[in-house]
Design a protein around this motif. Structure first.
Motif, PDB file in Angstrom:
ATOM      1  N   PHE A 251       0.835  -1.204   0.000  1.00  0.00           N
ATOM      2  CA  PHE A 251       0.000   0.000   0.000  1.00  0.00           C
ATOM      3  C   PHE A 251       0.869   1.254   0.000  1.00  0.00           C
ATOM      4  CE2 PHE A 251      -3.427  -2.639   2.142  1.00  0.00           C
ATOM      5  CZ  PHE A 251      -4.259  -2.629   1.035  1.00  0.00           C
ATOM      6  N   VAL A 257      -7.560   1.163  -5.241  1.00  0.00           N
ATOM      7  CA  VAL A 257      -6.639   0.135  -5.706  1.00  0.00           C
ATOM      8  C   VAL A 257      -7.244  -0.514  -6.945  1.00  0.00           C
ATOM      9  CG1 VAL A 257      -5.629  -0.334  -3.465  1.00  0.00           C
ATOM     10  CG2 VAL A 257      -7.667  -1.592  -4.152  1.00  0.00           C
ATOM     11  N   HIS A 266     -10.531   2.874  -1.824  1.00  0.00           N
ATOM     12  CA  HIS A 266      -9.831   2.465  -0.607  1.00  0.00           C
ATOM     13  C   HIS A 266      -9.093   3.668  -0.052  1.00  0.00           C
ATOM     14  CE1 HIS A 266      -8.225  -0.238   2.300  1.00  0.00           C
ATOM     15  NE2 HIS A 266      -6.974  -0.187   1.863  1.00  0.00           N
ATOM     16  N   ALA A 268      -6.058   3.821   0.626  1.00  0.00           N
ATOM     17  CA  ALA A 268      -4.678   3.840   0.135  1.00  0.00           C
ATOM     18  C   ALA A 268      -4.660   3.320  -1.291  1.00  0.00           C
ATOM     19  CB  ALA A 268      -3.778   2.975   1.026  1.00  0.00           C
ATOM     20  N   GLY A 269      -3.536   3.528  -1.960  1.00  0.00           N
ATOM     21  CA  GLY A 269      -3.326   2.937  -3.272  1.00  0.00           C
ATOM     22  C   GLY A 269      -2.315   1.807  -3.170  1.00  0.00           C
ATOM     23  N   LEU A 270      -1.936   1.249  -4.326  1.00  0.00           N
ATOM     24  CA  LEU A 270      -0.905   0.227  -4.361  1.00  0.00           C
ATOM     25  C   LEU A 270       0.310   0.764  -5.109  1.00  0.00           C
ATOM     26  CD1 LEU A 270      -3.012  -2.977  -5.095  1.00  0.00           C
ATOM     27  CD2 LEU A 270      -1.780  -2.450  -2.974  1.00  0.00           C
ATOM     28  N   CYS A 339      -6.293 -10.151   1.321  1.00  0.00           N
ATOM     29  CA  CYS A 339      -6.160  -8.846   1.989  1.00  0.00           C
ATOM     30  C   CYS A 339      -7.178  -8.741   3.129  1.00  0.00           C
ATOM     31  CB  CYS A 339      -6.363  -7.698   1.001  1.00  0.00           C
ATOM     32  SG  CYS A 339      -7.964  -7.708   0.159  1.00  0.00           S
ATOM     33  N   THR A 379      -0.123  -8.952   4.931  1.00  0.00           N
ATOM     34  CA  THR A 379      -1.508  -8.636   4.551  1.00  0.00           C
ATOM     35  C   THR A 379      -2.371  -8.484   5.793  1.00  0.00           C
ATOM     36  OG1 THR A 379      -2.044 -10.996   4.293  1.00  0.00           O
ATOM     37  CG2 THR A 379      -1.316  -9.798   2.321  1.00  0.00           C
ATOM     38  N   ARG A 382      -2.225  -5.184   7.147  1.00  0.00           N
ATOM     39  CA  ARG A 382      -2.756  -4.198   6.192  1.00  0.00           C
ATOM     40  C   ARG A 382      -1.645  -3.376   5.548  1.00  0.00           C
ATOM     41  NH1 ARG A 382      -8.792  -2.688   7.561  1.00  0.00           N
ATOM     42  NH2 ARG A 382      -9.351  -4.466   8.870  1.00  0.00           N
ATOM     43  N   GLU A 383      -0.541  -4.056   5.253  1.00  0.00           N
ATOM     44  CA  GLU A 383       0.576  -3.387   4.590  1.00  0.00           C
ATOM     45  C   GLU A 383       0.524  -3.537   3.062  1.00  0.00           C
ATOM     46  OE1 GLU A 383       3.641  -4.284   8.314  1.00  0.00           O
ATOM     47  OE2 GLU A 383       3.987  -5.211   6.347  1.00  0.00           O
ATOM     48  N   GLY A 384      -0.329  -4.419   2.572  1.00  0.00           N
ATOM     49  CA  GLY A 384      -0.428  -4.610   1.133  1.00  0.00           C
ATOM     50  C   GLY A 384      -1.429  -5.690   0.772  1.00  0.00           C
TER      51      GLY A 384
END
Length: 403
Positions: A251, A257, A266, A268-270, A339, A379, A382-384
């Motif tokens: 993220f 995303v 979301h 955040a983005g990726l 996720c 995951t 919630r890091e990616g």
């Protein structure tokens, strides 16, 4: 009538209809048989035939983008013509485009239905030969069933002599100028309801010769036709292979995303060199793995600036093209997104539809699932997002592995 040595011959593929009797969300010529649009199969038959100089598709004006995707990378394909309200008007439009675009009009022209994707190279060769020998010639089959003529109440009036009856197919073959003149005369006389080009020539007083057709050269018309065609396509491809793919992206800043070709809101983005669509990246690797053709990084290296921010549907479409180029079909795609957030469930059907649009694979052969890692690992923190995919493809047995 003298034959022309090495005649130029253009194939007109009539693809402007809506094909509503076949059902489905797309016109039948753009529906997939074993992962490949019907129209692409038909175009390739003529585009790769050595006696065909060029191929002109006559399409609906709404289908320009769809046609460009369908015909991508095929040889000998001319810019399409736009059809009219009837088949007769569509063919006439194609003839006039050829006359206007060429310094010298083609010697011969074949007119073929887009929805006949099983024409053989031999039949095309017979059509070219027939056009050299006559102004007009059509492929026919003898009638094997007894044929009755009935009245408006469905009562039999007479039994017809089937010895003199034939069913008619395409490609129909003509001297170009003869067919163009007949179409122009019919249009000038207000005659617009003739159902094939042989009928136009007959109306104009021209004789029409016949040559041997093929029982396998069927026209796809109904949903049952499409189902049978898809089954036959897979039955011929006995080399079944499965590949897997895995991808991870962290993220970063953003408000959505990309997951499986869908922009999912979301917090955040990726982060990635392209649009970081983990789902499409995993599916791309799964297809390349089934082909034993490297991985996504080998085909689209992150060191290459042209892929900076690229939409990942291009990567997946490239892998699909690799399958079809080798004569294969995609039988099944399975994607699992891993996720804690965002929630995938509300977007599952949209993701399946996006993958179907990119690949041409029917929805019934595309699975999308989601899971968490119970708050364990990156995951879970919630890091990616991670994605796993598998792809099942079918190739001809004739294709041999290297070594």
């Amino acid at each position: 009538m003298s034959e022309v040595a090495n005649p130029s011959c253009v194939a007109i593929i009539v693809a402007a209809g809506r094909g509503t009797r076949a059902g489905g969300p797309l016109p039948k010529q753009y529906q997939a048989i074993g992962g490949e649009p019907v129209l692409r199969r038909t175009l390739r038959l003529f585009a790769t035939h050595p006696q065909i100089t060029a191929v002109l598709a006559v399409i609906h004006s709404d289908d320009s983008v769809r046609f460009a995707d369908t015909a991508r990378d095929l040889p000998k394909i001319l810019a399409p013509a736009f059809g009219g309200a009837t088949r007769q008007a569509s063919v006439r439009a194609g003839l006039e485009v050829l006359a206007a675009a060429s310094c010298t009009s083609p010697d011969l022209v074949l007119v073929h239905d887009a929805a006949r994707p099983y024409t053989s190279p031999d039949l095309i060769s017979r059509a070219v030969a027939a056009a050299q020998a006559a102004d007009a010639a059509i492929p026919v089959l003898t009638v094997t069933d007894t044929v009755k003529r009935v009245d408006t109440d469905g009562i039999v009036v007479e039994t017809l002599d089937r010895a003199a009856l034939r069913t008619v197919q395409t490609p129909q073959a003509f001297r170009f100028e003869a067919l163009r003149a007949a179409h122009a005369a019919a249009a000038a006389a207000g005659v617009e309801t003739l159902t094939d080009d042989a009928a136009v020539m007959e109306w104009a007083g021209q004789s029409v010769a016949t040559f041997e057709g093929e029982s396998t050269n069927v026209k796809l018309t109904t949903p049952e036709d499409m189902t049978r065609a898809a089954g036959a396509s897979f039955a011929d491809l006995g080399d079944v292979r499965t590949g897997t793919g895995f991808d991870v992206h962290a993220f970063g800043p953003g408000d959505h995303v990309m997951l499986g070709g869908v922009a999912v809101p979301h917090s955040a983005g990726l982060v990635g060199h392209s649009d970081a669509d983990v789902g499409l990246h995993a599916l791309t690797d799964a297809l390349l793995g089934a082909l034993c053709d490297g991985d996504i990084g080998a085909h689209f290296p992150p060191s290459d600036p042209q892929w900076k921010g690229a939409s990942s549907d291009r990567f997946l479409a490239h892998a699909v093209e690799k399958v079809t180029t080798r004569g294969g079909r995609i039988a099944h795609l399975d994607l699992t997104l891993i996720c804690e957030a965002p929630k995938v469930g509300p977007h599952r059907d949209a993701i399946r539809a996006a993958i179907s649009l990119i690949t041409g694979v029917p929805l019934a052969r595309i699975s999308v699932k989601a899971t968490t890692t119970e708050k364990l690992g990156f995951t879970g923190r919630r890091e990616g997002i991670a994605a796993m995919a598998s792809a099942t493809i079918r190739l001809p047995f004739a294709e041999e592995a290297e070594g």
